[in-house]
Design an enzyme around this catalytic site. Structure first.
Site, short mmCIF file in Angstrom:
data_model
loop_
_atom_site.label_atom_id
_atom_site.label_comp_id
_atom_site.label_asym_id
_atom_site.label_seq_id
_atom_site.Cartn_x
_atom_site.Cartn_y
_atom_site.Cartn_z
N HIS A 245 60.86 66.57 56.47
CA HIS A 245 59.59 66.84 57.15
C HIS A 245 58.80 65.57 57.42
O HIS A 245 57.96 65.53 58.32
CB HIS A 245 58.76 67.83 56.33
CG HIS A 245 58.57 69.15 57.03
ND1 HIS A 245 59.63 69.91 57.45
CD2 HIS A 245 57.45 69.81 57.42
CE1 HIS A 245 59.17 71.00 58.04
NE2 HIS A 245 57.86 70.95 58.05
N HIS A 271 55.20 75.31 67.05
CA HIS A 271 54.12 75.93 66.29
C HIS A 271 53.56 77.13 67.05
O HIS A 271 53.29 77.03 68.26
CB HIS A 271 52.97 74.93 66.06
CG HIS A 271 53.29 73.89 65.04
ND1 HIS A 271 52.62 72.69 64.94
CD2 HIS A 271 54.20 73.87 64.03
CE1 HIS A 271 53.11 71.99 63.94
NE2 HIS A 271 54.06 72.69 63.38
N TYR A 280 47.84 66.92 62.77
CA TYR A 280 48.33 65.59 63.14
C TYR A 280 47.26 64.76 63.83
O TYR A 280 47.31 63.54 63.81
CB TYR A 280 49.58 65.72 64.01
CG TYR A 280 50.69 66.43 63.29
CD1 TYR A 280 51.37 65.81 62.25
CD2 TYR A 280 51.03 67.74 63.59
CE1 TYR A 280 52.36 66.47 61.55
CE2 TYR A 280 52.02 68.41 62.90
CZ TYR A 280 52.67 67.76 61.88
OH TYR A 280 53.65 68.43 61.18
#
Length: 299
Positions: A245, A271, A280
């Protein structure tokens, strides 16, 4: 009855009647003892919601983690709810106590240059040695980062998932949702080298469809993929606990740093919610703020 005395009865109740786990009982006992100590053990009926808020605020100031604050809130809610049910109190002072929201942990992110260096080095070493596992590992790392894939998605890829000429990959994500994402020129070179020079060496069944293979020729497992990332990328991120990840997080952050549209990044990551992608932007903002403080003359 004082808080400490009532707390002892409550602990006996959760231990014998509700049969909570020993760890939970210990946590409740510790939380209620801390509350009694902080409030100097007043009469049970003298405690109101402001006392409880002050106790939680004090814990916050002492650096208690948000998860522990949430557990403390649950402890006093259970205690005062029980005391109210037992007619020790006319009303429950914890009803208006709000559970602190859990903070979102910002993902580990490697700098674009350090990650480029380590991926280039892995790919060059694999090309030079021609070792099948090295070629596989270089291709795996490149496609995890280049296409910002989840590790389960990468391990689930088949040869047919790739459009090798267009350098795109068809991914089956969470909830069976399918998306097509690009994976870039470096990943394209690494994947081609793996398919042509490395995969035939590990292949045990000519009918196997998996893109990435394990040492015995079957589909590469998630745990093995974790080991590859931890060994190669861990030193760059600065922790042995890093996993695949970290490459996905880094890819998303670098895309946003480079000016990519948030919704395009959402689509690439697969997503369902834009809110999930927005974490992010927080990472990018933190890095911008840190650079500003270091470089701007009026920071």
């Amino acid at each position: 009855m004082r808080v400490s005395s009532a707390a002892l009865l409550y602990i006996e109740h959760v231990e014998r009647v509700r049969r909570l786990s020993p760890a939970t009982v210990r946590a409740y006992r510790s939380d209620l003892a801390d509350l009694a100590d902080f409030l100097r053990d007043p009469e049970l009926g003298d405690v109101d919601v402001e006392h409880l808020r002050e106790w939680l605020w004090d814990a916050t100031q002492r650096g208690i983690a948000r998860t522990s604050l949430g557990r403390r809130t649950a402890s006093v809610r259970g205690f005062f709810g029980w005391a109210t049910d037992e007619k020790m109190l006319p009303g429950d002072p914890s009803l208006r106590l709000v559970t602190p929201k859990r903070g979102r942990t910002l993902p580990a992110v490697a700098s674009s240059q350090s990650l480029a260096d380590v991926l280039d080095t892995a790919r060059a070493a694999a090309d030079e040695s021609g070792d099948a596992l090295a070629l596989r590992d270089a291709a795996l790392l490149e496609i995890l980062y280049g296409a910002a894939l989840r590790v389960s998605e990468a391990c689930g890829l088949d040869l047919a998932s790739l459009d090798r000429s267009a350098a795109t990959v068809r991914v089956l994500g969470k909830g069976g949702k399918e998306r097509v994402v690009p994976y870039g020129a470096p990943a394209q070179r690494a994947v081609e080298a793996w398919i042509v020079r490395g995969r035939p060496v590990l292949l045990s069944d000519p009918k196997a469809t998996a893109l990435f293979l394990g040492v015995r020729g079957g589909r590469l497992g998630v745990r093995a993929a974790y080991d590859v990332v931890r060994r190669v990328v861990g030193p760059v991120v600065g922790t042995d606990a890093v996993g695949p990840h970290a490459l996905r997080h880094s890819a998303a952050t670098h895309l946003l740093d480079g000016g990519a549209d948030l919704r395009a990044v959402q689509e690439m990551l697969g997503h369902a919610s834009l809110g999930t992608t927005q974490i992010y932007t927080h990472v990018s903002t933190e890095r911008l703020t840190a650079a500003y403080r270091l470089a701007h003359p009026r920071a």
